[in-house]
Design a protein around this motif. Structure first.
Motif, short mmCIF file in Angstrom:
data_model
loop_
_atom_site.label_atom_id
_atom_site.label_comp_id
_atom_site.label_asym_id
_atom_site.label_seq_id
_atom_site.Cartn_x
_atom_site.Cartn_y
_atom_site.Cartn_z
N PRO A 13 0.51 -1.00 -0.16
CA PRO A 13 0.04 -0.01 -0.65
C PRO A 13 0.93 1.41 -0.52
O PRO A 13 1.80 1.03 0.83
N ALA A 14 0.08 2.38 -0.24
CA ALA A 14 0.57 3.38 -0.84
C ALA A 14 1.09 3.95 0.54
O ALA A 14 -0.06 3.91 1.53
N GLY A 15 1.87 4.82 0.96
CA GLY A 15 1.96 6.00 1.95
C GLY A 15 2.43 5.07 3.33
O GLY A 15 1.89 6.10 4.76
N LEU A 16 3.06 4.56 3.36
CA LEU A 16 4.17 4.00 4.61
C LEU A 16 5.29 4.47 4.46
O LEU A 16 6.01 4.57 3.84
N GLY A 36 10.97 2.43 -5.54
CA GLY A 36 9.11 2.39 -4.26
C GLY A 36 9.11 3.28 -3.29
O GLY A 36 7.61 3.40 -2.75
N VAL A 37 9.90 4.07 -3.46
CA VAL A 37 10.01 4.75 -2.17
C VAL A 37 10.27 6.26 -2.00
O VAL A 37 11.55 6.25 -3.32
N PHE A 38 9.29 7.12 -2.54
CA PHE A 38 9.54 8.71 -2.66
C PHE A 38 9.59 10.05 -0.91
O PHE A 38 8.31 9.19 -1.06
N GLU A 39 10.74 10.36 -1.06
CA GLU A 39 10.89 11.17 0.55
C GLU A 39 9.66 10.80 1.40
O GLU A 39 9.07 10.83 2.05
N ARG A 98 8.27 8.54 1.82
CA ARG A 98 7.10 6.92 1.47
C ARG A 98 6.99 6.40 0.51
O ARG A 98 7.43 6.22 -0.82
N THR A 99 6.07 4.76 1.39
CA THR A 99 6.11 4.22 -0.17
C THR A 99 5.68 4.20 -1.39
O THR A 99 3.96 4.99 -0.59
N THR A 100 5.11 4.73 -2.53
CA THR A 100 4.51 5.12 -3.62
C THR A 100 3.39 4.41 -4.15
O THR A 100 2.78 4.66 -5.03
N GLY A 101 3.70 2.74 -3.59
CA GLY A 101 2.48 2.60 -4.60
C GLY A 101 3.12 0.96 -4.99
O GLY A 101 2.15 0.25 -5.40
N THR A 102 4.21 1.23 -6.09
CA THR A 102 4.46 0.87 -6.96
C THR A 102 5.87 -0.24 -6.46
O THR A 102 6.34 0.50 -5.47
N VAL A 109 3.80 -2.75 8.18
CA VAL A 109 2.25 -2.50 7.51
C VAL A 109 1.34 -3.09 8.84
O VAL A 109 0.61 -1.96 9.35
N LYS A 161 1.30 -1.28 12.04
CA LYS A 161 -0.08 0.09 11.76
C LYS A 161 -1.80 -0.27 11.25
O LYS A 161 -2.32 0.25 12.48
N GLU A 194 11.62 3.41 -11.27
CA GLU A 194 10.96 5.23 -11.73
C GLU A 194 11.97 5.77 -12.77
O GLU A 194 13.09 5.51 -12.67
N TYR A 211 -3.18 6.90 -5.26
CA TYR A 211 -1.94 6.41 -3.81
C TYR A 211 -2.13 7.74 -3.29
O TYR A 211 -0.89 7.28 -2.45
N PHE A 249 -0.31 10.14 -2.47
CA PHE A 249 0.31 10.87 -3.55
C PHE A 249 1.08 10.31 -4.85
O PHE A 249 0.68 9.01 -5.36
N ARG A 278 9.09 13.22 -10.22
CA ARG A 278 10.30 13.33 -10.74
C ARG A 278 9.72 12.23 -12.62
O ARG A 278 9.74 10.94 -12.27
N ARG A 333 6.60 6.02 -11.45
CA ARG A 333 6.68 4.84 -11.91
C ARG A 333 6.05 5.05 -13.73
O ARG A 333 6.09 3.38 -14.77
N SER A 344 -6.61 -2.20 -1.05
CA SER A 344 -5.92 -2.40 -0.08
C SER A 344 -4.69 -0.80 -0.92
O SER A 344 -3.33 -1.35 -0.59
N ALA A 345 -5.24 -0.21 -1.75
CA ALA A 345 -3.80 0.26 -2.41
C ALA A 345 -3.41 1.76 -1.49
O ALA A 345 -2.39 1.83 -1.50
N ARG A 346 -3.89 1.97 -0.60
CA ARG A 346 -3.16 3.24 0.52
C ARG A 346 -3.31 2.54 1.32
O ARG A 346 -4.60 2.14 2.83
N MET A 347 -2.63 2.29 2.33
CA MET A 347 -2.08 2.72 3.91
C MET A 347 -3.37 3.47 4.52
O MET A 347 -4.17 2.45 5.78
N VAL A 380 -5.94 0.92 7.13
CA VAL A 380 -6.03 1.17 7.84
C VAL A 380 -7.19 1.74 9.02
O VAL A 380 -7.85 1.12 9.93
#
Lengths: 368, 368, 368, 368
Positions: free
Chosen positions: B31-34, B70-73, B75-79, B144, B147, C17, C115, C117, C121, C125, D354-357, D361
């Motif tokens: 999941p994105a946002g972790l 798969g991680v940007f800034e 957080r996970t991006t979902g990819t 995950v 959380k 990416e 997602y 966010f 860049r 992906r 389940s695409a997003r955290m 949650v």
């Protein structure tokens, strides 16, 4: 999520509830050209049918299978083989009183938590009758495997304290004893034990074993698709199984390396192992020895004495289960173990065909 | 066939050999946002790293993980999250003498039968180092799950004859003892036992246990995707595991129904079981109790005494394995069990979200 | 959900990416024993690399591939082949201004909706750079197919109004023209057209075609796994493709049955079709003729003129995209089409091996 | 290989031949709690049934569906829904003369090459009757989607040279015209055209279109599981479809970027596109606009004039097909397109949960 489809190339999808209209399976990916008729399948279904014996539920299910598709002029066509068994004996009133409470040891509570409600008649999809579809599909897999020289044989190893004597292993007895034990003396002792339990409104657990003979080395895939991993899943997916093991199984934890390793030796120009602690699988791939799988089965949860539980209204209650229930699950589960093993092994053999460049090149350079 | 991909929505693909350039994993479907950084993963990898202790192989692997995508800034991006560990310590000459023969208890023979040849350096893909990718992925799954209020904890239950005392269960000890035992006294006894074995050029088996706490009821799917079936596959796919069981496990075979059934009772307005013989799963679906899984691990097959085997030329020979090998596999496999459990449970939780119409309708009627 | 894994037995998982550390792919299920080295893959990657030409983006990517696993002594081992390309040229500042708005024709908005966010860049992906992993995997599939006598060839059929002349089909030109057209005159005309568009800050769409030669009849599976269905998915999954067709494609809608049916005739003792309106597939299964696939590609969405859009704050704004962008996508997408076709066809060929009982019996009765 | 299973969480398995005992489908993974009865499904099946009209085959199939499992007290239980339609009208003698030869435009030859023999009665599994199972499953998917506010509508866009006039789009007409055209004038013209073709022993191709309304942005997954890629596969898997496209489709090849890009604008506080050249999908993910899919269908291959072909003995022969065949496939295929679209879109929506955290949650922190 979908949970009723199994296999990658030999793929089965089962359906049906204990007290619905019918149960069945669609087998997709069975190779074309196999001779197949209802009798091939009926023979397996009859083995999981409740008998007239003193140890099995007196419920009578004809369990007559009908081939609905995928067979033409007596041979499989390569397209889905649909098999159906009509339910003929469902008597819903037997189960009506359990509609609102959760039987201990059953899946009533978990189904209701997951889905919000449940088909309470005879356990619905969580009933042992669910396995009719697996057995019908497994009968087909067994017939394919036979043509490949692979033979699968499951039997009861123990019921409660009564264990078969391996020195007296009698393969013919498996299909003839009420307990599916390969040992007539153990069978007699087990029946006596079960009759005592029945009088005592109790039930017994047991152990079943499955032997795969004639499997060539090289079947199974590394890492997540190991043959033993896939077999463990296949067997553990049979209701009431609580433990699965290979070869020496849980006893390896107390063995030393020098005891547990199987040596290799040449025998008539072929590589052979001098022992089989591994149960026929090394690194998840068959080693050419017999595969030996063992499954431990919990006692029938339906027992005819008062039990404490709760109902849907959140009240503590006492229930007393009625109906028709075997005092032990193992004898009728043996054929399910045989069938799940067959499906898993056949799928692995079919997938193995493209493991090597030379096989692939051979296949497509041969004029057929 | 492909055997290195695992999971349906939280899907991992591992790659790499013991003595190749690197090992790694691509996690697809996280999941994105972790929030995720290398340190989250490194902590788990360090637990499977050989220590400096007297019982683990002195081979030094830095096993430093790099997040490649798969991680940007932060957080996970979902990819896909690609994780890589470079091999830094491979010394191929250590293994050159086994290139042409089959070590007992190893996968040398079966890989060669399957693929026609094999990467013989350190066991190639069948090496325990293969698990680095699983552990890296499992670390993400564990984060995950945390959380979601689910906590997974695996530990050593026994080594040879030395078993932990459940009365003295000390969770903190797991990460501090050399044996990963939750009992410092048992740890000391096990180390003494292993030192004796080492002197005797032998090795020990053992048992590991995994506890899943905080899992809600309703997770897992009926029939072939039962939570226990999928966990059995996940755990059995770890090299050297020969038996997997849940709750009372293989002992259920000797129990009676009246002993084995767990009663339900209301407790603070919630349905609770008064015992947990089932190990937290009924009908393949979690029942809200702790999940208890046990795995039995064979002794390290690499032992430093002469063993009989054959070579590729079909001659009977005697080999004496050299190199660096732990006298017991369990302490380093514990984190692998924890990670495989985490991946399996998380996948089941993600899949469970669409089990009911009301959840589906809620999800899509909410403005996000 | 996981979207980056493709194939059943020849299974690939791509990751990476546009502006991350690296891009790559793990190929699982490649048959063992294929000779493979970096140069085999590099040749394909070079075809999708931006050139120095007047029509391609001046961005310079070395795109050097590294084999990280799965190859030993120059041959594939049957275990996952991990391939990686480090990103060397990412300059994040080029893209910083688009971080907060949605470029028309791009996936910025949809990724953010899904997602929450996104890695802004260079499209993250959703960038065309994602295809590096597909191409690396496809190079391996092509090499396997070559050994099976199957040859795959994709090329540009049209760019804007400029179409190749089929009478002048020149296979050698494909790898030599800047447009990947098999016709040097059309190539010159297309380049002139594109230069005009570039001056006009606009971009062009186009059409690409792929030919599969040497595929035996019988490949592909009925119903949902039809060869054309799977190819359609494979090709449509390439970013910017908006239409996929086989044989006469969309024109069949205006044809009559008497025009569209391909007759069968015997030719040198073999069954042959006298025409190929079907594009080599009947009922989802290859018919022994060439497979002909066509894909229509939208114009590059990044154009250097002001466009109306909105930003994350929900304001209507005008953006002017900067950076490096090809005025047409097709010439660099051709190799991606070739690779996706190769992976799909190879997977179908591997799966086809177990379609018949006689093949299965032959395979396992042969001493290897 | 297995080709008759489709979908990941909403998973269907179809089975049955044109002239076998029955056709059917098992739907696994349908959310629990949906009200469902036979009439919901019958309505869809009736749309693909041959009518009494002058343009459809006079073959009469009752096509009455029976729900065999998965529904209890009027609601889906979450377990497999088995649906069956008995074949009542098969008359094998109609087809006996084609048993030994390959009809042009049909799959007779390719099935025989693949499987070694075939069920020649009415095309067996390659018959259009195969779609009964898809339509039955699609009816269920449509009912679920309706609850989610998603509406799917397919119709005939053209038959031969006759195209509907988009200015006169009349949704009600779709279910009322014999051609499934949303334009009664075009319907009349098409019928006249088809009657001419019938007299001329010929057949027509056509185009069908499908509209998905109400789908939120964010559905579909990047790379290989793009929504358009999966829809392309779903639609191309319908027999006789030769081209699939989205939005402006194949015409994008001639468009410029400045024409093809859809601008974003704020509208009532929401992000909206000012045009929909993309057909509702950007980067493989829905953008909140309507999805527009178009499929081009070849003319019915069964035409009643002499055709050249070969027989199983390898002789050139001339055949003249008899029996009952529609002069155009499109009107009865429209509902199949609608159903395949529904299944694909629903599966993507279920997987998207389940695409997003934050969604994950939320889901597990809510008391249900």
């Amino acid at each position: 999520m979908a949970g009723s489809t199994y296999g990658i190339v030999f793929k089965i999808t089962t359906w049906g509830e204990s007290h619905g209209k019918a149960l069945g399976v669609a087998i997709d990916g069975c190779p074309a050209g196999l001779e197949l008729e209802e009798a091939d399948i009926q023979r397996y279904l009859d083995r999981r049918k409740p008998g007239a014996s003193s140890i099995a539920t007196p419920r009578k299910e004809a369990d007559e299978v009908e081939i609905l598709s995928g067979v033409f002029e007596g041979r499989t066509t390569g397209t889905p083989i649909s098999l159906m068994v009509r339910n003929t004996s469902q008597i819903s009133r037997d189960y009506s009183e359990i509609a609102s409470c959760y039987r201990p040891g059953h899946a009533d509570y978990t189904f209701e938590e997951k889905y919000g409600f449940r088909d309470y008649r005879g356990g619905g999809r969580s009933s042992g009758r669910e396995t009719a579809g697996r057995v019908a599909a497994g009968a087909v897999a067994c017939k394919v495997l036979e043509k490949l020289g692979v033979r699968i044989c499951a039997y009861t190893r123990s019921i409660g304290p009564v264990e078969v004597d391996r020195e007296k292993f009698d393969r013919e007895a498996i299909l003839k004893t009420q307990t599916a034990m390969p040992d007539r003396e153990a069978d007699a002792a087990a029946i006596e034990y079960l009759q005592g339990l029945r009088r005592d409104t109790d039930s017994a657990g047991g152990c079943m074993e499955c032997l795969v003979e004639g499997l060539p080395a090289g079947i199974g895939d590394p890492v997540f698709e190991k043959l033993d991993a896939n077999l463990a899943r296949a067997i553990m997916s049979i209701g009431a199984v609580k433990a699965v093991e290979f070869g020496d199984g849980h006893e390896v934890a107390k063995h030393k390396g020098s005891e547990n390793n199987d040596s290799f030796r040449m025998e008539n120009g072929k590589v052979r192992k001098t022992s089989n602690h591994a149960g026929g699988i090394l690194g998840g791939i068959s080693d050419g020895s017999n595969i030996l799988i063992r499954a431990y089965v919990k006692p029938t949860p339906s027992i005819f004495r008062p039990q404490q539980t709760v109902n849907q209204s959140g009240e503590n209650i006492e229930i007393k289960i009625k109906g028709r229930h075997d005092p032990v699950i193992v004898p009728r589960a043996v054929v399910v173990m045989e069938c799940m093993t067959a499906i898993t092994v056949l799928d692995a053999m079919m997938l193995n065909m493209s493991a090597r460049m030379d096989s692939l090149v051979d296949f497509y350079s041969t004029e057929r």
